[in-house]
Design an enzyme around this catalytic site. Sequence first.
Site, PDB file in Angstrom:
ATOM      1  N   LYS A   1      36.542  14.192 -11.030  1.00  7.77           N
ATOM      2  CA  LYS A   1      37.108  15.155 -11.773  1.00  7.77           C
ATOM      3  C   LYS A   1      36.963  16.499 -10.905  1.00  7.77           C
ATOM      4  O   LYS A   1      36.216  17.548 -11.051  1.00  7.77           O
ATOM      5  CB  LYS A   1      36.207  15.299 -13.178  1.00  7.77           C
ATOM      6  CG  LYS A   1      36.675  16.332 -14.123  1.00  7.77           C
ATOM      7  CD  LYS A   1      37.903  15.987 -14.892  1.00  7.77           C
ATOM      8  CE  LYS A   1      38.565  17.271 -15.605  1.00  7.77           C
ATOM      9  NZ  LYS A   1      39.733  17.027 -16.205  1.00  7.77           N
TER      10      LYS A   1
ATOM     11  N   ASP B   1      31.075   3.925 -16.889  1.00 12.55           N
ATOM     12  CA  ASP B   1      30.635   3.328 -18.142  1.00 12.55           C
ATOM     13  C   ASP B   1      31.798   3.597 -19.072  1.00 12.55           C
ATOM     14  O   ASP B   1      32.324   2.506 -19.939  1.00 12.55           O
ATOM     15  CB  ASP B   1      29.473   4.179 -19.013  1.00 12.55           C
ATOM     16  CG  ASP B   1      28.963   3.809 -20.240  1.00 12.55           C
ATOM     17  OD1 ASP B   1      28.844   2.571 -20.596  1.00 12.55           O
ATOM     18  OD2 ASP B   1      29.025   4.430 -21.080  1.00 12.55           O
TER      19      ASP B   1
ATOM     20  N   TYR C   1      23.084   9.948 -15.506  1.00  8.76           N
ATOM     21  CA  TYR C   1      22.398   9.160 -16.220  1.00  8.76           C
ATOM     22  C   TYR C   1      20.831   9.303 -15.821  1.00  8.76           C
ATOM     23  O   TYR C   1      20.086   9.044 -16.538  1.00  8.76           O
ATOM     24  CB  TYR C   1      22.746   7.646 -16.107  1.00  8.76           C
ATOM     25  CG  TYR C   1      23.636   7.026 -16.810  1.00  8.76           C
ATOM     26  CD1 TYR C   1      24.855   7.679 -17.245  1.00  8.76           C
ATOM     27  CD2 TYR C   1      23.442   5.937 -17.691  1.00  8.76           C
ATOM     28  CE1 TYR C   1      25.778   6.930 -18.203  1.00  8.76           C
ATOM     29  CE2 TYR C   1      24.410   5.069 -18.508  1.00  8.76           C
ATOM     30  CZ  TYR C   1      25.477   6.002 -18.833  1.00  8.76           C
ATOM     31  OH  TYR C   1      26.384   5.360 -19.664  1.00  8.76           O
TER      32      TYR C   1
HETATM   33  C1  IPM Z   1      26.736  -0.386 -20.111  1.00  9.74           C
HETATM   34  C2  IPM Z   1      25.976   0.240 -21.373  1.00  9.74           C
HETATM   35  C3  IPM Z   1      24.768   0.972 -20.906  1.00  9.74           C
HETATM   36  C4  IPM Z   1      25.109   2.062 -20.095  1.00  9.74           C
HETATM   37  C5  IPM Z   1      23.633   1.162 -22.132  1.00  9.74           C
HETATM   38  C6  IPM Z   1      23.390   0.161 -23.205  1.00  9.74           C
HETATM   39  C7  IPM Z   1      22.362   2.014 -21.723  1.00  9.74           C
HETATM   40  O1  IPM Z   1      26.792   1.027 -22.138  1.00  9.74           O
HETATM   41  O2  IPM Z   1      26.017  -1.263 -19.483  1.00  9.74           O
HETATM   42  O3  IPM Z   1      27.795   0.041 -19.935  1.00  9.74           O
HETATM   43  O4  IPM Z   1      25.631   3.069 -20.621  1.00  9.74           O
HETATM   44  O5  IPM Z   1      25.211   1.964 -18.831  1.00  9.74           O
HETATM   45 MG    MG Z   2      28.796   0.878 -21.393  1.00  6.10          MG
END
Ligand code: IPM
Ligand code: MG
Length: 359
Positions: free
Chosen positions: A192, A248, A141
């Site tokens: 992984k 996520d 991310y």
């Molecule tokens: C989450 C959401 C967020 C993420 C998005 C909205 C940026 O999906 O909090 O899981 O990917 O972390």
């Molecule tokens: Mg999410």
Amino acid sequence: MSKKILILPGDGIGPEIVAEAVNVINTLREEHGLDVELDEALVGGAAYDAAGHPLPGATLELAREADAILLGAVGGTKWESLDIAVRPEKGLLGLRSALNLFANLRPAILYPQLADASSLKPEIVSGLNLMIVRELTGGIYFGQPRGVRKLESGEKEGYNTLIYKESEVDRIVRVAFDIAQKRDGRVCSVDKANVLECTELWREVAIRASKDYPDIELSHMYVDNAAMQLVKAPKQFDVMVTTNMFGDILSDCAAMLTGSIGMLPSASLDENGKGMYEPIHGSAPDIAGQGVANPLATILSVAMMLRYSLNESAMADRIEKAVEQVLDQGLRTSDIMSDGMQQVGTEEMGSAVIAAMKD
Ligand code: IPM
Ligand code: MG
């Protein structure tokens, strides 16, 4: 001195569900002596529309000063064509990163009253109580370099970087071990490691840190298998700990096991227990403004806030019991509706929780 809570309603259904959660906080202030001050600010698409940025400086400043933050949701179709740097999601990611909220706790608990709402057979999910600990400020991310570049051939190429320092892995696996000590003592680290060097290192660090926790049973699972096991036999897990992106994905999957993503709260914590609390569902633009969204995940996020950042676990218990009670009464928003139950809207659900808190 009273503690400061920053309220960030955000976009889509955010303002509706957060309004119900704020009513819950105000009930605790008025009737149970909760000593907090509330402030409110813009984030996400709402902030972009008003101030040209999804995380305006004023919001970030208030967030830094707050002891805890309650966020609704960000994002929506309206802002999808914006440059990625100013999309609503950047507001949320910016807060996580600027406040160093590296530990994301996502409990997936199946309320027995909702066993029928799960798409899995009741015997597979009944009694489910799983905690996903997701690393939140690193990994793919945030890794650099990232972007889209033009090759000599004229073709474009997109790239992101999966990157973790040993210290980042160490601190998140220790959060998972600490939590497991108060639960069933089992942690499954999801990686992984058969393909990605970065997560091979993740596994190594997890094993090393676990030496300080002889009471914890640490296991490892590849993420593809973990996704399958979550659907096949989710009750085998106690605590799962994993990277930002795997977390996520797996947490949405775990959420659905419980019947509705509309029921699940989350906490994102820094080293000192300061936290941002939000429902794990998104902004649901398709139902925004209709008064039908489920406010329970946001109300349960307030319970997590009381427990993890405000040291008021008795008040947290009171909220959680009240939520159980309204489910027992048969009240359901449309996402968890089933035969014989009484369908209610967002406000009615919120008021019912407040009434149950008085009992
Ligand atoms: C989450 C959401 C967020 C993420 C998005 C909205 C940026 O999906 O909090 O899981 O990917 O972390
Ligand atoms: Mg999410």
